[in-house]
Structures are given as structure tokens and as C-alpha cells.
Design an enzyme around this catalytic site. Structure first.
Site, PDB file in Angstrom:
ATOM      1  CE  LYS A  69      -8.408  -1.083   7.091  1.00 52.17           C
ATOM      2  NZ  LYS A  69      -8.533   0.126   6.271  1.00 52.17           N
TER       3      LYS A  69
ATOM      4  CD  GLN B  86       3.577 -15.927  22.617  1.00 50.43           C
ATOM      5  OE1 GLN B  86       2.897 -15.084  22.044  1.00 50.43           O
ATOM      6  NE2 GLN B  86       3.057 -16.982  23.218  1.00 50.43           N
TER       7      GLN B  86
ATOM      8  CB  CYS C  86      -2.302  -2.726   5.270  1.00 48.17           C
ATOM      9  SG  CYS C  86      -3.923  -1.906   5.130  1.00 48.17           S
TER      10      CYS C  86
ATOM     11  CE  LYS D 102      -3.512  -4.418   1.211  1.00 55.10           C
ATOM     12  NZ  LYS D 102      -4.278  -3.493   2.045  1.00 55.10           N
TER      13      LYS D 102
ATOM     14  CD  GLU E  80      -7.529  -0.194   2.743  1.00 54.00           C
ATOM     15  OE1 GLU E  80      -6.469   0.014   3.359  1.00 54.00           O
ATOM     16  OE2 GLU E  80      -8.654  -0.163   3.291  1.00 54.00           O
TER      17      GLU E  80
ATOM     18  CG  ASP F 167      -1.988  -1.108   1.158  1.00 54.35           C
ATOM     19  OD1 ASP F 167      -1.919  -1.932   0.231  1.00 54.35           O
ATOM     20  OD2 ASP F 167      -2.845  -1.162   2.057  1.00 54.35           O
TER      21      ASP F 167
ATOM     22  CB  VAL G 252       2.417   2.467   4.945  1.00 50.00           C
ATOM     23  CG1 VAL G 252       3.820   3.026   4.886  1.00 50.00           C
ATOM     24  CG2 VAL G 252       1.663   2.761   3.651  1.00 50.00           C
ATOM     25  CB  THR G 253       0.280   2.016   8.708  1.00 44.58           C
ATOM     26  OG1 THR G 253      -0.917   1.362   9.146  1.00 44.58           O
ATOM     27  CG2 THR G 253      -0.040   3.291   7.966  1.00 44.58           C
TER      28      THR G 253
END
Lengths: 227, 227
Positions: free
Chosen positions: A133, A203, A163, A130, A73, A25, A158-159
Site C-alpha cells: 500500500k 496535532q 494507499c 509498488k 499497486e 494508484d 486513491v484511496t
């Protein structure tokens, strides 16, 4: 041959035969002064600052003849792919499909919906419009990446926490190993960028890995000398 | 009739005819002492603390005869739905499919993979085994929710920034309006829970809304008196 890229939370083993770059994006309405993001009161200078780094990352992938994917987007002019719940979230006059300074907001084909000229796709690169997001919802991208044998994705754009993070989480669920290029992504909110990266690498790389462009460039250069 | 629920960043208008509750991954291996999450060194007491609140939320939806969906992160015994990239992320001996204190880790049907007895699904509720962090990838859940006319989702469960956030982001892209019940969700890392909620409600509810259980209960009670 696969080579090692120093990264957080541990080394990423990159196999160039099955890796693509995804640039999320980098469109005028989110990044340029006077665009939609600016109109909403966001500090777009944070985003314009990463453009040279994103350009360097794209150049690295092109120089190594690896696939580059660009996303935007974007909704269809008739808004048939825009859920009412998404459109109504915006303030009246600044909703998707309304007319802004760079044409209709988030509508395919409008000036503001174009990728920045300095990062423009070249012939043969994949460009995805798209409606969400995330880059996989309603785009057919997973099938296109599978068709060319892609199993690892480097991420920029971004951002970070909207997204980029959403797309990385979708990619991770689909089995891609994801490497975020941390200085080639940005948010209007620095604390959200930092938190998103921490969540991604936590994790034991629960969503993916993170490294700066210079480290990736050095790893490519060393692999070329060795290989 | 739709009614208003005070929430962040602004009031959520809840239409009970099209709303379902989603309870994410309240499974023994993530929450009980001696389970997989505990073995990895996480403080599971943070997660056990929300169990009464989640039980209260489920009771609220059942009392109002609204649909309840339960998810589990679960893989088939032959690991055919587990991407190699996901399994190899784990430490040797603690990987998906390895034998832990409560049976094979994250494998459907094993003791540790069951939902906590105090939150167990009842006849007629939807139970989803999901191979990813997100509840829509490879589960068929979107089609099932559409078939019963659901357009709004309340979210609870664990962990906030991993499976809950990923599922909310997927739901948001699909056009659902999402309301996080903030004291019915938890993370092993309090700073990640807080950051995830801020990211969700930012930019005018870019992912969704957030409110505590007591506020939702009060809104339901007032709607019943008025309605």
C-alpha cells in the site's frame, strides 16, 4: 522562490525547486466501472468523480515543469513479490493474480493495472509499481527522489485512507513535508476519507497538510506574478 | 499448533511458533502526567487507563514464552536522525531535543524517553528506538523478526492512529499478519482510535484484525488445554 499555500492546519511553504507531485494508484481496476474495485461491490463513481481534478493538478505541475510521480499497486506475474498473507486475504476467485474482467488482478502489464488514459504518464515522469500500500516499500523511490533533491511532496490519488495515507506516513517518517490535495483524492468510503484527513492534519500537522486544488493553483499563479 | 482467535472482521488463526507481540511507545513522555504529551494539552488519563491491560497482554506472551518487542520514539542526542521537517513542526520550546519536564524531549536515554516501569522490558526482549512513527523505518526490525521466523504480530500501545497504525501498515506491506489488541491501545482522541480500527479491519482485513485481550487470553487457554 518558496511561496505560501493556505492549508490546514496552517500555511504550507512550498519550495518549487524541491517539490514533486505524487499521484497514487489511479489505475483502471480501482476506478473504472467493471474493474476489480467495482467487482468487490464498491461505488467507483466516487472515484471517477475526481479524475478531472487530478488531471488539473497534474497539468499544474507539468506547466510549472515540476516532477510528477505515478504509482500503481502491481505485482509480478509470478507473484514473487506478493506475500502469501496478502493474496490469501482475498476471496477465492477474486485474489491477486486471478483473472478478472480487465485481466489478471493487480498484475503488472494487465489492462486493469494501467493508469487511466486521461491521466497517463508522459515521457520523463517517474512510474512506480509498488507491491504494498505504501509507495516506499520495495520500490527504491526514496533514493530516486533524493537523487533529484525532492524534500516536499504533494499527494493525490486513491484511496485516501489506504494507499495515500500509508504513503504519506512513510514519506513523513523519511523527512518529506507532505501536502494532500484534498479534492484530488477519494475513498470508496466518505467517512474514512474525512477521518484520514483529520488524522493527517491533527496535532500540528503530525503527518502533513491539506488544501484544495483551487487554493494551490491560486498560490502558484500569485507566485508567478510576484516571482 | 495454530489456533483460532475470534476477531474482526473474521477469525484470526494464530500460530504461536511464528508470532510476536509488539508494544508501541509506552514511554513516560507520552503517558505520565507532567510529560511531553500532557504538556501539549492532551488528556493522558486515557492512556494511563490501558496500562493494566497492556501489562496483562505482555504477561500472556511471556507465560507462553513468545517474543515481545518494545518500541520507543527516540532520537539521538545530536538529532542526526531527526529530519529538520519533523523538528520544526513543533512549537518553539516544545520541539524534539528541547528540555521538558522529564529531560530532553524524545531523546534516547532521557527520563521521559523510558518505557513505563510497570511495562519495562526484561532480559532477552527486543527494544527498538525508532526515529519515525513507523517501527520499520531505519530500525532494522524487519531483519530481526525474519531471523527468528516471525510472520504474525500482535499490536498494543500508543497512539492508535499515529504510531500503532503506521507500524501496522508497514508490517502489513511486509507480509506480516497483524492482530490489534483493541483494549491495549489508545489515543488522545477517542474518535481517531475508533476510526483507525474501522479502517484496519475494513475491506476484509485490508490492514489486519482486531480483538480484545480477554478473547485472546481465552483462545490461548483453550489451545493449551487442547494442545
Amino acid at each position: 522562490m518558496p511561496f505560501t499555500v493556505p492549508a490546514r492546519p496552517y500555511d504550507f511553504v512550498l519550495d518549487p525547486r524541491r517539490t514533486a507531485l505524487v499521484v497514487i494508484d489511479m489505475q483502471r481496476d480501482f476506478i473504472e466501472p467493471g474493474g476489480f474495485g467495482d467487482t468487490l461491490g464498491n461505488d467507483v463513481s466516487r472515484l471517477t468523480a475526481i479524475v478531472p481534478t487530478v488531471a488539473g493538478l497534474i497539468a499544474l505541475f507539468r506547466a510549472n515543469r515540476l516532477p510528477v510521480v505515478h504509482t500503481r499497486e502491481a505485482h509480478q506475474p509470478d507473484l514473487s513479490d506478493c506475500p502469501p498473507a496478502k493474496r490469501l486475504r482475498g476471496k477465492p476467485g477474486l485474489r491477486i493474480g486471478d483473472t478478472g474482467a480487465m485481466g489478471r488482478i493487480l498484475i503488472a502489464g494487465e489492462p486493469g493495472n494501467q493508469i487511466l488514459p486521461e491521466l497517463a504518464p508522459v515521457e520523463g515522469e517517474i512510474v512506480i509499481d509498488k507491491p504494498g500500500k505504501g509507495m516506499f516499500w520495495a520500490t527504491g523511490l526514496h533514493e530516486r527522489l533524493q537523487a533529484i533533491g525532492i524534500e516536499q511532496l504533494a499527494f493525490a490519488g486513491v484511496t485516501t485512507e489506504v494507499c495515500v495515507q500509508t504513503s504519506m506516513r512513510e514519506a513523513n517518517d523519511r523527512g518529506y513535508e507532505c501536502l494532500l490535495i484534498e479534492d484530488a483524492t477519494e475513498s470508496y468510503f466518505p467517512e474514512f476519507k474525512a477521518a484520514a484527513i483529520e488524522m493527517i492534519v491533527a496535532q500540528g500537522a503530525i503527518v502533513g497538510w491539506s488544501t484544495p486544488l483551487a487554493t494551490l493553483e491560486r498560490a502558484f499563479a500569485e507566485a508567478m506574478v510576484d516571482g
